[in-house]
Design an enzyme around this catalytic site. Structure first.
Site, mmCIF file in Angstrom:
data_model
loop_
_atom_site.group_PDB
_atom_site.id
_atom_site.type_symbol
_atom_site.label_atom_id
_atom_site.label_comp_id
_atom_site.label_asym_id
_atom_site.label_seq_id
_atom_site.Cartn_x
_atom_site.Cartn_y
_atom_site.Cartn_z
ATOM 1 N N HIS A 75 2.427 -12.570 11.572
ATOM 2 C CA HIS A 75 3.004 -11.945 10.386
ATOM 3 C C HIS A 75 2.551 -12.733 9.157
ATOM 4 O O HIS A 75 1.933 -13.796 9.294
ATOM 5 C CB HIS A 75 4.543 -11.911 10.468
ATOM 6 C CG HIS A 75 5.171 -13.247 10.658
ATOM 7 N ND1 HIS A 75 5.835 -13.624 11.802
ATOM 8 C CD2 HIS A 75 5.217 -14.323 9.843
ATOM 9 C CE1 HIS A 75 6.275 -14.854 11.683
ATOM 10 N NE2 HIS A 75 5.897 -15.307 10.508
HETATM 11 C C1 T46 Z 1 6.744 -18.304 10.578
HETATM 12 C C2 T46 Z 1 6.367 -18.710 11.965
HETATM 13 C C3 T46 Z 1 5.362 -19.813 11.980
HETATM 14 C C4 T46 Z 1 16.340 -16.285 11.796
HETATM 15 O O1 T46 Z 1 17.383 -15.631 11.921
HETATM 16 N N1 T46 Z 1 16.271 -17.328 10.913
HETATM 17 C C5 T46 Z 1 15.160 -18.074 10.732
HETATM 18 O O2 T46 Z 1 15.159 -19.018 9.911
HETATM 19 C C6 T46 Z 1 13.992 -17.743 11.485
HETATM 20 C C7 T46 Z 1 12.701 -18.540 11.298
HETATM 21 C C8 T46 Z 1 14.047 -16.707 12.373
HETATM 22 N N2 T46 Z 1 15.207 -16.003 12.514
HETATM 23 C C9 T46 Z 1 15.265 -14.919 13.525
HETATM 24 C C10 T46 Z 1 14.436 -13.699 13.183
HETATM 25 C C11 T46 Z 1 14.037 -13.178 14.547
HETATM 26 O O3 T46 Z 1 15.046 -12.323 15.014
HETATM 27 O O4 T46 Z 1 14.742 -15.438 14.752
HETATM 28 C C12 T46 Z 1 14.008 -14.422 15.422
HETATM 29 C C13 T46 Z 1 12.594 -14.923 15.727
HETATM 30 O O5 T46 Z 1 11.889 -15.031 14.500
HETATM 31 P P1 T46 Z 1 10.318 -14.703 14.396
HETATM 32 O O6 T46 Z 1 9.956 -13.581 15.289
HETATM 33 O O7 T46 Z 1 10.004 -14.564 12.942
HETATM 34 O O8 T46 Z 1 9.714 -16.047 14.987
HETATM 35 P P2 T46 Z 1 8.217 -16.580 14.914
HETATM 36 O O9 T46 Z 1 8.195 -17.862 15.659
HETATM 37 O O10 T46 Z 1 7.248 -15.540 15.287
HETATM 38 O O11 T46 Z 1 7.992 -16.903 13.355
HETATM 39 C C14 T46 Z 1 8.514 -18.085 12.813
HETATM 40 C C15 T46 Z 1 9.076 -17.826 11.410
HETATM 41 O O12 T46 Z 1 9.937 -16.671 11.401
HETATM 42 C C16 T46 Z 1 8.018 -17.570 10.386
HETATM 43 O O13 T46 Z 1 8.563 -17.807 9.115
HETATM 44 O O14 T46 Z 1 5.955 -18.436 9.664
HETATM 45 O O15 T46 Z 1 7.500 -19.062 12.769
#
Ligand code: T46
Length: 151
Positions: free
Chosen positions: A64
């Site tokens: 993303h």
């Molecule tokens: C990024 C990459 C490197 C929250 O509720 N709060 C938070 O602070 C974060 C980071 C995530 N979430 C929730 C949102 C989703 O339901 O946790 C779940 C997993 O998040 P996401 O799919 O965005 O996870 P990654 O590891 O793909 O992405 C993360 C960060 O979201 C993003 O900012 O740059 O790590």
């Protein structure tokens, strides 16, 4: 009067450059201590911290872009690779040091992969979690990057 010859072209909006930041490291007989101060060692005020661990073998995260979030990725243990794509070219960073952080400015499509078993990754960010700051579709990302302008 001369006729105006205007054409519609797409331009890439400029992005800040990613960079590897070095943090102070105090090493003595007891081990190493590193520290990070907002606005001094990272170029923003830290509003949120999240961390990633227990990543299964072969799994990747990310895929993303953020429209306005600044982040610094620090590897507390283990190693991983971060890909940053600006819509035209992609640069990969292999991270494995706790005294370094990868500064990821907004606007890059990012992917984290090749997590070594046991990797713990700490991310410092400039804002609270905001679902509307994410672009999770690559075509939408490319459209967001390429602004139509009249020339
Ligand atoms: C990024 C990459 C490197 C929250 O509720 N709060 C938070 O602070 C974060 C980071 C995530 N979430 C929730 C949102 C989703 O339901 O946790 C779940 C997993 O998040 P996401 O799919 O965005 O996870 P990654 O590891 O793909 O992405 C993360 C960060 O979201 C993003 O900012 O740059 O790590």
């Amino acid at each position: 009067m001369d006729a105006l010859n205007l054409e519609l072209v797409c331009v890439l909006q400029p992005l800040e450059s990613p960079k590897l930041l070095e943090f102070p490291k105090i090493a003595d007989g007891r081990s190493c201590l590193c520290f990070v101060e907002a606005r001094k060692h990272v170029p923003f005020d830290i509003e949120r911290v999240y961390y990633i661990n227990d990543v299964p073998y072969g799994e990747s995260r990310g895929s993303h872009a953020h429209k306005s979030l600044h982040q610094v990725i620090i590897i507390l243990s283990g190693s991983l690779t971060v890909d940053l794509d600006d819509g035209e070219s992609l640069k990969s960073y292999q991270l494995s040091r706790a005294d370094q952080g990868l500064f990821c400015p907004p606007g890059y499509w990012r992917n984290m992969r090749e997590f070594k078993s046991g990797t713990v990754c700490l991310v410092l960010t400039s804002a609270h979690y905001d679902v509307y700051d994410y672009i999770r579709d690559y075509d939408e990302y490319l459209a967001w990057r390429h602004h139509p302008v009249l020339r």
